[in-house]
Design a protein around this motif. Sequence first.
Motif, mmCIF file in Angstrom:
data_model
loop_
_atom_site.group_PDB
_atom_site.id
_atom_site.type_symbol
_atom_site.label_atom_id
_atom_site.label_comp_id
_atom_site.label_asym_id
_atom_site.label_seq_id
_atom_site.Cartn_x
_atom_site.Cartn_y
_atom_site.Cartn_z
ATOM 1 N N GLY A 1 0.791 -1.227 0.000
ATOM 2 C CA GLY A 1 0.000 0.000 0.000
ATOM 3 C C GLY A 1 0.819 1.270 0.000
ATOM 4 N N ASP A 2 2.138 1.158 0.088
ATOM 5 C CA ASP A 2 2.970 2.347 0.185
ATOM 6 C C ASP A 2 3.062 3.040 -1.173
ATOM 7 N N GLY A 3 2.650 4.305 -1.222
ATOM 8 C CA GLY A 3 2.735 5.050 -2.467
ATOM 9 C C GLY A 3 1.539 4.920 -3.382
ATOM 10 N N LEU A 4 0.431 4.378 -2.858
ATOM 11 C CA LEU A 4 -0.789 4.368 -3.683
ATOM 12 C C LEU A 4 -1.278 5.789 -3.905
ATOM 13 N N TYR A 5 -1.076 6.636 -2.892
ATOM 14 C CA TYR A 5 -1.505 8.029 -2.926
ATOM 15 C C TYR A 5 -0.353 8.918 -2.461
ATOM 16 N N PHE A 6 -0.358 10.148 -2.941
ATOM 17 C CA PHE A 6 0.583 11.166 -2.476
ATOM 18 C C PHE A 6 -0.214 12.441 -2.219
ATOM 19 N N GLU A 7 0.311 13.280 -1.332
ATOM 20 C CA GLU A 7 -0.367 14.538 -1.066
ATOM 21 C C GLU A 7 0.635 15.668 -0.917
ATOM 22 N N SER A 8 0.204 16.854 -1.310
ATOM 23 C CA SER A 8 0.938 18.088 -1.053
ATOM 24 C C SER A 8 -0.048 19.063 -0.436
ATOM 25 N N ALA A 9 0.338 20.323 -0.338
ATOM 26 C CA ALA A 9 -0.523 21.293 0.339
ATOM 27 C C ALA A 9 -1.897 21.410 -0.311
ATOM 28 N N GLY A 10 -1.968 21.309 -1.643
ATOM 29 C CA GLY A 10 -3.257 21.512 -2.292
ATOM 30 C C GLY A 10 -3.673 20.428 -3.257
ATOM 31 N N THR A 11 -2.953 19.294 -3.263
ATOM 32 C CA THR A 11 -3.232 18.241 -4.237
ATOM 33 C C THR A 11 -3.139 16.867 -3.587
ATOM 34 N N ILE A 12 -4.042 15.992 -3.974
ATOM 35 C CA ILE A 12 -3.976 14.567 -3.644
ATOM 36 C C ILE A 12 -3.847 13.810 -4.952
ATOM 37 N N TRP A 13 -2.776 13.006 -5.071
ATOM 38 C CA TRP A 13 -2.571 12.190 -6.260
ATOM 39 C C TRP A 13 -3.072 10.779 -6.005
ATOM 40 N N VAL A 14 -3.844 10.257 -6.948
ATOM 41 C CA VAL A 14 -4.314 8.876 -6.920
ATOM 42 C C VAL A 14 -3.540 8.125 -8.000
#
Length: 327
Positions: free
Chosen positions: A141-154
Motif C-alpha cells: 500500500g505504500d505510495g498508492l496516494y501522495f499529497e501536497s498542500a493543495g493536491t492529492i494524487w491517486v
Amino acid sequence: MTGVQTCALPIYPADFSAAAFFWDRVVQHHSYATGGHGLAEYWGAPDQLSARVDGRTAETCNVYNMIKLTRRLFSIRPDAFYADFQERALFNHILGSIDPNDGRTSYMVPVGRGVGQEYQNMQQSFTCCVGSGMESHALHGDGLYFESAGTIWVNLFVPSTAQFASGVTLTMDSSFPDGDTASIALTMPAPKTFTLAVRRPVWAGDGFAITVNGTALPQPTAASLLAGGSGGRNAPTNDPVPVSTYVEVHREWKSGDTVALTIPKSLRLEPTADNKTVAAIMWGPLCLAGDHGPRGTGGRGGGAGAAAPVDRKSTRLNSSHVSESRM
C-alpha cells in the motif's frame, strides 16, 4: 490498506538528478516487461534484452529497491512515469514473488520461456531476497496516494482507505486487476477545496472515463496527449508510447462525493527494443504467462522438482509471470 506519502521532501538538485538518471537508465533501458531486470545478477548492454530473457533473470531485491526509489522520486517530482513503473513492477513482479499457499518468497521471478521460480526455504536459507521479500509484502500500500498542500494524487487502483493530513479520507473500491472499474468515495469534516489528481493510465486508451457524482468529465483522445514513455519502457521504434497522465479535478469537495473510473485493458505485444520477434504479451499493464504445468519445488537455481524444460523453438513469444492475486 493505507499508502499515503507526502510531497514535501527537501530537494538537492544534484542528488535528484543523479538518482533520476540512474532510475531512467535502469527502467528505460535495462528492464523487462515485468519491471524486473538483470540476468544472473548482471547488467548487459542497454536496450539489448532479446538474448537475455531466458535463465535466471529479474532478482526480487532489485525490483524491491527500484520501487523504493520510484516512490521517493515521485515525492520530489510527481510524474506519471514513476506511477506507471510502480504499477508494472508491483503487479507483475512483487505480487508474483510470493507463494500464496505458504508465504515463501522468490529469489528470481524469471521472464524466460519455461523457467521456474526459485522459492526459498524460509526456515533454512536467508538470502537477501528473503529479507527484502518479508518487508516488501508489507509495503503493497505504500505510495498508492501522495499529497501536497493543495493536491492529492491517486496513482494505483487498489482497494484501500487513506487518511490524509488535511483531514480528508479517501476510500477506493476497485475490480482491478481482473476488472476494469474503480470508485473513490471522499469524507471530510467540512467542505474543502483542493485538486484531486487521478492517474489516467496509458493502457486504458480512449476507453478511459471518469465521472464526479455521476457527471462525466470529457477527456481528450489518447493520441492528443503528449508522447513519452509508458510504464517505464520506451517503444522500440522512433514513435514513443504515450505516458500516463493525470486528470486534475479542482473543486470544493465534501463528504459523500464520489469519483467513478472506467479503466479497460486490451491485449498487445511489447517487443524487446532489439528484436521484435521476442515479445511479452500484455493485458493492460499485466504481463501474461503461459501455463507449463505445476511449479517446481527447488530453491535457488531450480534444484530438484524444477519445471520441465519447454521446447523453445515452438515458443516464439517471451512469456512472463503475472500474479492472479488481488490486493
